[in-house]
Design an enzyme around this catalytic site. Structure first.
Site, mmCIF file in Angstrom:
data_model
loop_
_atom_site.group_PDB
_atom_site.id
_atom_site.type_symbol
_atom_site.label_atom_id
_atom_site.label_comp_id
_atom_site.label_asym_id
_atom_site.label_seq_id
_atom_site.Cartn_x
_atom_site.Cartn_y
_atom_site.Cartn_z
ATOM 1 C CD GLU A 717 -72.634 4.221 -45.618
ATOM 2 O OE1 GLU A 717 -71.712 3.766 -45.642
ATOM 3 O OE2 GLU A 717 -73.289 4.797 -44.802
ATOM 4 N NE ARG A 795 -67.118 4.425 -37.299
ATOM 5 C CZ ARG A 795 -67.474 3.051 -36.368
ATOM 6 N NH1 ARG A 795 -66.359 2.494 -36.147
ATOM 7 N NH2 ARG A 795 -68.647 2.812 -36.343
ATOM 8 C CD GLU A 1176 -66.380 -0.199 -41.258
ATOM 9 O OE1 GLU A 1176 -66.549 0.870 -41.872
ATOM 10 O OE2 GLU A 1176 -67.360 -0.550 -40.414
#
Ligand SMILES: Cc1cc2nc3c(=O)[nH]c(=O)nc-3n(C[C@H](O)[C@H](O)[C@H](O)COP(=O)(O)OP(=O)(O)OC[C@H]3O[C@@H](n4cnc5c(N)ncnc54)[C@H](O)[C@@H]3O)c2cc1C
Ligand code: FES
Length: 1235
Positions: A717, A795, A1176
């Site tokens: 990413e 997160r 995920e």
């Protein structure tokens, strides 16, 4: 596509066993090789054939299921099943609500082409005939190495006399590693693989003599035949060698590696040397004109990786002895992973009793992994002579071994307490084994001695790999909707190409004529100033064109995905080992790599060197800001609680281990600063932007193209952009195409992985387990730059509650700045770490209340309409349904009774059971990323070229997107094609990440297709009986624009940490898993017996792909929580750089029984065609395995009267499991050594 598929290729593809496809050709070849040797293998043969193969995507289940169809076991459950999955599928379907539709097949086995061994190509007869011709010496002179293959023993000895320092190479499985990774250089190599005397196999009076070049596969065959033929008492050593070979590397290595190579490598963790030493094997050694026989004893290995052989001598053969009546022999190997792993401790144990007695006449015990060489426990053995084989002897042996097998606290390899405990635990296993066999043998002779107590019996059993079985359940598309391709288990659109090897990955792009290769020059210091760089030796390497460094960057050297806080090339300072300092470009990869190693950098080391989270806390080394979320009155919550507990947990990092390492090909276009990049990346636009920044050009001069990736998992990413930038700068400098595909060790060195986390918590709870207040602090190890770490920490904080409603909660998160390569995104993006710590305090609460953990979890769980600590309302909350279904699917209550009964009946193996929920927020937490674009081109022949912003990394995104376009346009998938993702078709794409790519790109495609449909509508109206092609053609001739852009942004998103308000997530994905494990309390190994998963994926776009994501994600989580360990030296050097040291789950690690069910009737109005994100969320469900292990350890500790909470860090490795199962053996080591 190839015109004809082989059944091996077809079945892996159709069984959904190929996701990214990078592992697929290797797996196809292993299966093909097995079938060529054995057209009707057993399932066990299949499992064994895959010991040397890895897959990071699929979770292995579909591969094994697909290939089960070749086995004589005849498919599922002994052939009862008609198709894929398990014969139990239908049974379970019937258990469901009658309103639901029957489960369908994920693929139809009846479509498989039959395997016809008579149609296989034959081995070329010309090559066969060559083997009959007289052997000739072969010589190959390379640039630096002379390779000689002598054809007779005399020639070999002559050559060895001429070149005493020449390396003998047979399988090259050791020398190859030394030359490639340890930088050792051998200018002369002698290859004695085909010399008859070194391949001898003959029975002697005392045993079997085996030539040094005999491969391990052949050795195994010979010993197996002997074990079959000879009386059992004669083959005790043979059986021990076979046991070691069972876990020795994989089939591919065993096929080439030689027995002599294993002995002469003199590795302290050799699996065979302890057996050979304990068995006093005889070795025949030769030099020119001399031959002698020596015993393998304590003097054979005088030092680390040394033998007593002189340079001019070679090992000719080894004699493995028969055993006698009254002699018993065992071998044990303990490694982190059972399959294809190097030993932590390995041993051979040999005892001989006086006639008709249990009195020890002789005993020899040898260990590997306890010293720089294989050692004998001579002192202990001497103390056991003439003693009876009973409890007193055991006590004496253990006390003595605890003294004799000591290690210094800083011994290389670490795990000091564990290794010392293992020496005793393994002896105990030997003791029980012998006690059992001896009692039976003596009974036959009329002598009675005590047998092993029944509850100890499992401690004597050898670890066996059971054949796996599985069930997959999903809701089929209703009858009458069979044209609706959405919801169908369509095979990954590239699966067949991947199986044949035709799928093109970045490095498969043919070389440009004047292309160069690049190798990185990286820092060997974690924190230092660069004093000088000397490239003179490097530039002298043939083929080298240039050394590229910061000075060659025409634009900016500063880079980073969010803030520009890192360098493309280190300027004057390095902040981690692996920091990129420069790059060499040369004509070949080998030259570039050799030259890169020859670059000399001198440093001035700086302090502090911060490696761990604890170092960062001590040095207050944090990135800003510190984040916190608070709800309720925490102080009051603690006051109102019956009890308060404190705890801590550390969760280790994880390497993404995509099978395709990072790769970039940069092609300067020669005008206007244009650069074309072919990259294996999840972030085409970010790559484009950062390359343009470094080159000092605007983004419109740089095109980034991504065909497919061989896995990404978050690792491509942001971290892939650095390599792409380096390669682009090099290409710009030398004005030629430049390519770099990193080797695995380079990739692991320079790119970070999942963040290690440390959490400490204070929990207030009531007597009944209800949690009233929680204060938790999370620390993540970000490495040397911010990268995505702040979002990852956020997160983690958003998931610190997992699925539990805590009325008063305060959580604070710190991002630690350390001297490690920057850690980054990895499937779950901090969520799994946040939830894992939640489950740790939940487990502590249950243990301190003495209540079943599942009851405490259930009681604290959210309900529909509850609010999270970040003030988001939970609508359409389906965890209750997943929970109930999972309890049923796993037969939880019955299973629990069985576990309890098992644990009452077994002392040294324990079982554990756990049920864990997950709630995973879907959306990028950086709001601007929640957008996507698509471009749909309709050609005048009716074919459709689809482009969208997402990249294909194996997850099947392109397949799902074709399904979406197919359903929207109302045309078959076969008319739609995706070639690649590129920045010149869809601009400003978000990374393919956060599980949101189907949601975002799917909607963008839907919108584009709607535009096209509107434009075509008049032609449909005019010609309602016409077909797609007619309408398209008519529109074309009518000059209608037949391409359309689509765009989508997720509405109503945005969260403010200051005010704790707003919506960070569009919706949540939910799931529940039950897992059961069995641990070996003496070694710490565990077996995954059962897992049931119920996952809410909304209305599945493609159940086969979604189940693939559930299983693949689960297996990655299993690696994270039970197996994978990154180990660093105190000065920041990564030891675990490659598959030899870093172990991801293998075929043998999948749960023996695996059931996956996609929750029925759970449409999600927030995403395309009512689906849900799935990439995920399932990963965290592997925590059920971790907590099942913890449950089993709890049962083991209860045997030592230890109750209540205890700390277990993640991963639950054999070392951690063994150390937590405190007992008399661990105490013995600890009393001898300060644990
Ligand atoms: C993926 C992988 C997994 C592995 N797993 C294991 C494992 O589970 N357990 C384990 O113990 N090892 C393991 N190894 C190490 C290695 O495979 C073994 O040691 C193997 O037996 C070496 O045999 P070889 O023929 O390949 O040796 P080579 O690499 O060809 O040679 C090894 C050494 O032996 C010397 N040598 C070979 N023959 C002679 C001779 N006749 N006389 C004198 N010297 C000689 C060579 O000069 C060299 O120094 C593994 C290696 C790899 C790459
Ligand atoms: S499909 Fe096996 S590694 Fe990707």
């Amino acid at each position: 596509m190839a015109s004809k598929l082989h059944p091996v290729q077809e079945r892996i593809a159709k069984a959904h066993g190929s996701q990214c496809g990078f592992c697929t050709p290797g797996i196809v070849m292993s299966m093909y090789a097995l079938l060529r040797n054995n057209p009707q293998p057993s399932m066990h043969d299949v499992q064994e054939a895959f010991q040397g193969n890895l897959c990071r995507c699929t979770g292995y289940r579909p591969i094994l299921e697909g290939y089960r169809s070749f086995t004589k076991d005849g498919g599922c459950c002994g052939g009862k099943a008609q198709s894929n999955g398990c014969c139990m599928t239908n049974e379970h379907t019937q258990e469901h609500d009658s309103s639901t539709l029957p489960a369908q097949k994920l693929y139809d086995q009846s479509e498989f082409m039959p395997l016809d061994p008579t149609q296989e190509i034959i081995f070329p007869p010309e090559l066969m005939s060559l083997s009959k011709q007289p052997q000739r010496e072969l010589r190959f002179a390379g640039e630096r190495v002379l390779w000689i293959q002598p054809c007779s023993l005399e020639e070999l000895l002559e050559l060895k006399a001429t070149y005493p320092n020449a390396k003998l190479v047979v399988g090259n499985t050791e020398v190859g590693i030394e030359m490639k990774f340890k930088n050792l250089f051998y200018p002369v190599i002698l290859a004695p693989a085909y010399i008859p005397e070194l391949n001898i196999i003959q029975n002697t009076q005392d045993g079997i003599q085996v030539g040094a070049s005999v491969t391990l596969t052949v050795l195994g065959d010979v010993l197996r035949a002997a074990v079959k033929k000879l009386p059992a008492h004669q083959t005790e050593v043979f059986k021990a060698v076979l046991e070691q070979l069972r876990w020795f590397a994989g089939q591919q290595i065993r096929n080439v590696a030689a027995v002599g190579g294993n002995i002469m490598t003199a590795s302290p963790i050799s699996d065979l040397n302890p057996v050979f030493m304990a068995a006093s094997c005889k070795l025949t050694v030769m030099s020119k004109g001399e031959k002698h026989v020596i015993e393998m004893d304590g003097k054979f290995f005088p030092g680390y990786r040394k033998t007593i052989l002189k340079p001019e001598e070679i090992l000719l053969s080894i004699e493995i002895p028969y055993t006698r009546k009254g002699q018993y022999f065992s071998a044990f190997k303990q490694s982190p992973r059972k399959e294809d792993d190097i030993a932590i401790v390995t041993c051979g144990m040999n005892v001989f009793f006086k006639e008709q007695s249990n009195i020890v006449q002789s005993i020899r015990i040898s260990y590997g992994g306890m010293a720089p060489v294989t050692v004998l426990a001579t002192a202990t053995c001497n103390r056991l002579l003439n003693r009876q084989w009973n409890e007193e002897l055991l006590e004496e042996a253990c006390t003595s071994l605890a003294e004799e097998m000591s290690l210094s606290p800083s011994a290389p390899g670490g795990m000091v307490t564990y290794r010392r405990t293992l020496t005793i635990s393994l002896f105990y296993k030997f003791f029980l084994n012998v006690q059992h066999k001896l009692s039976l043998d003596l009974l036959k002779e009329g002598v009675t001695v005590e047998d092993v107590r029944p509850e100890y019996a499992t401690a004597t059993e050898l670890f066996q790999l059971d054949s796996p079985s599985s069930v997959q359940l999903y809701q089929a598309v209703p009858p009458g909707y069979s044209d609706d391709v959405v919801g169908q288990p369509i095979m990954h659109l590239s699966a067949l190409k991947q199986a044949t090897g035709e799928a093109i990955y970045c490095d498969d792009i043919p070389c440009y004529e004047n292309e160069l290769h690049l190798a990185l020059v990286t820092s060997t210091k974690a924190h230092a100033l660069i004093k000088s760089i000397d490239t003179s030796d490097a530039m002298a390497v043939p083929g080298v064109v240039a050394f590229i460094s910061a000075k060659d960057i025409p634009g900016s050297n500063m880079t980073g995905p969010v803030v520009y806080d890192e360098t493309v090339f280190a300027d004057d300072k390095v902040t981690c080992v692996g920091h990129i300092v420069g790059a060499i470009v040369a004509d070949t990869q080998a030259h570039a790599q050799r030259a890169a190693k020859a670059v000399k950098i001198s440093y001035e080391e700086l302090q502090p060197v911060i490696v761990t989270i604890q170092d960062a806390i001590a040095n207050k080394s944090f990135f800003q800001p510190v984040r916190s979320i608070e709800r309720g009155d925490v102080a009051q919550g603690f006051k109102d609680s019956d009890h308060i507990l404190h705890g801590e947990m550390h969760i280790g990092g994880q390497e993404q281990f995509y099978l395709e390492t990072n790769c970039t090909l940069a092609v300067p276009r020669g005008e206007d600063g244009e650069m074309e990049l072919f990259v294996s990346t999840q972030s085409a636009s970010k790559t484009q932007a950062l390359v343009a920044k470094a080159l000092g050009v605007s983004a419109n001069r740089v095109v980034c193209r991504v065909k497919r990736m061989g896995g990404g998992f978050g690792g491509k990413e942001s971290r892939s952009t650095i390599l792409s930038t380096v390669v682009a700068v090099a290409a710009h400098t030398v004005k030629r195409p430049v390519r770099c595909m990193l080797d695995r060790d380079e990739d692991m060195l320079v790119t970070g992985g999942r963040h290690p986390f440390f959490g400490h918590y204070k929990v207030g709870y009531m007597n009944n387990g209800r949690v009233m207040a929680l204060e938790v602090t999370l620390y993540s190890n970000a490495g040397n730059s911010l990268d995505l770490s702040l979002s990852i920490l956020e997160r983690a904080l958003f998931h610190m509650d997992n699925s539990y409603n805590i009325p008063n909660i305060r959580a604070t998160g710190y991002v630690c700045k350390t001297n490690l390569p920057s850690n980054s995104a990895f499937r779950g993006f901090g969520g799994p770490q946040g939830m894992m710590i939640a489950e740790s305090w939940m487990s502590d609460v249950a243990l301190s209340c003495g209540l079943p953990a599942e009851e405490v979890r259930r009681m604290n769980m959210y309900k529909e309409g509850d609010f999270t600590p970040f003030s988001q309302r939970l609508d359409n909350f389906t965890i209750d349904r997943c929970w109930e279904e999972c309890m049923q699917l796993s037969d939880f209550n019955k299973r629990k009774d069985a576990v309890e009964q098992y644990n009452r009946q077994h002392r040294w193996t324990k079982r554990g059971l756990s049920i864990i929920p997950t709630k995973f927020g879907i959306s990028f937490t950086a709001v601007f990323l929640n957008q996507a674009g698509a471009l749909v081109l309709v050609y005048s022949d009716g074919s459709v070229l689809l482009t969208h912003g997402g990249t294909e990394m194996g997850q099947g995104l392109h397949t799902k997107m074709v399904q979406v376009a197919s359903k929207t346009l109302g045309i078959p998938c076969s008319k739609i094609h995706i070639t690649e993702t590129s920045t010149n078709t869809v601009p400003n794409t978000s990374p393919t990440a956060a599980s949101a790519s189907s949601d975002l790109n799917g909607m963008a495609i839907y919108n584009a297709c709607q535009t096209l449909l509107q434009r075509l509508q008049p032609y449909k109206d005019k010609n309602p009986k016409g077909c797609w092609e007619d309408w398209v053609k008519a529109a074309y001739f009518d000059r209608v624009h037949l391409s359309a852009n689509g765009f989508y942004k997720t509405p109503d998103l945005g969260y403010d940490f200051e005010t704790n308000s707003g919506r960070p997530f569009n919706y949540f994905s939910y799931g529940v898993a039950v897992s059961e494990v069995e641990i070996d309390c003496l070694t710490g190994s565990h077996k995954n017996l059962h897992t049931s998963i119920v996952m809410d994926v909304g209305k599945s776009l493609n159940p086969a792909l979604d189940i693939g994501q559930v299983e693949g994600g689960f297996m990655q989580g299993l690696g994270l929580f039970t197996l994978e360990e990154l180990r660093y030296s105190p000065d920041g050097y990564l030891y675990t750089r490659g598959p030899g040291m870093y172990k991801i789950p293998a075929f043998g690690d999948i749960p023996i029984e695996l059931k996956v069910s996609l929750l029925r009737d759970a449409p999600n109005e927030k995403a395309i065609f009512s689906s849900k994100a799935v990439g995920e969320p399932p990963l965290f469900l592997a925590a059920s395995v971790f907590y099942a292990i913890k449950d089993a350890i709890t049962a083991a500790r209860a045997e030592s009267n230890l109750t209540g909470p205890f700390r277990l860090d993640s991963p639950a490795t054999p070392e951690r499991i063994r150390n937590a199962c405190e007992d008399k053996f661990t105490k013995l080591v600890c009393s001898n050594f300060h644990c």
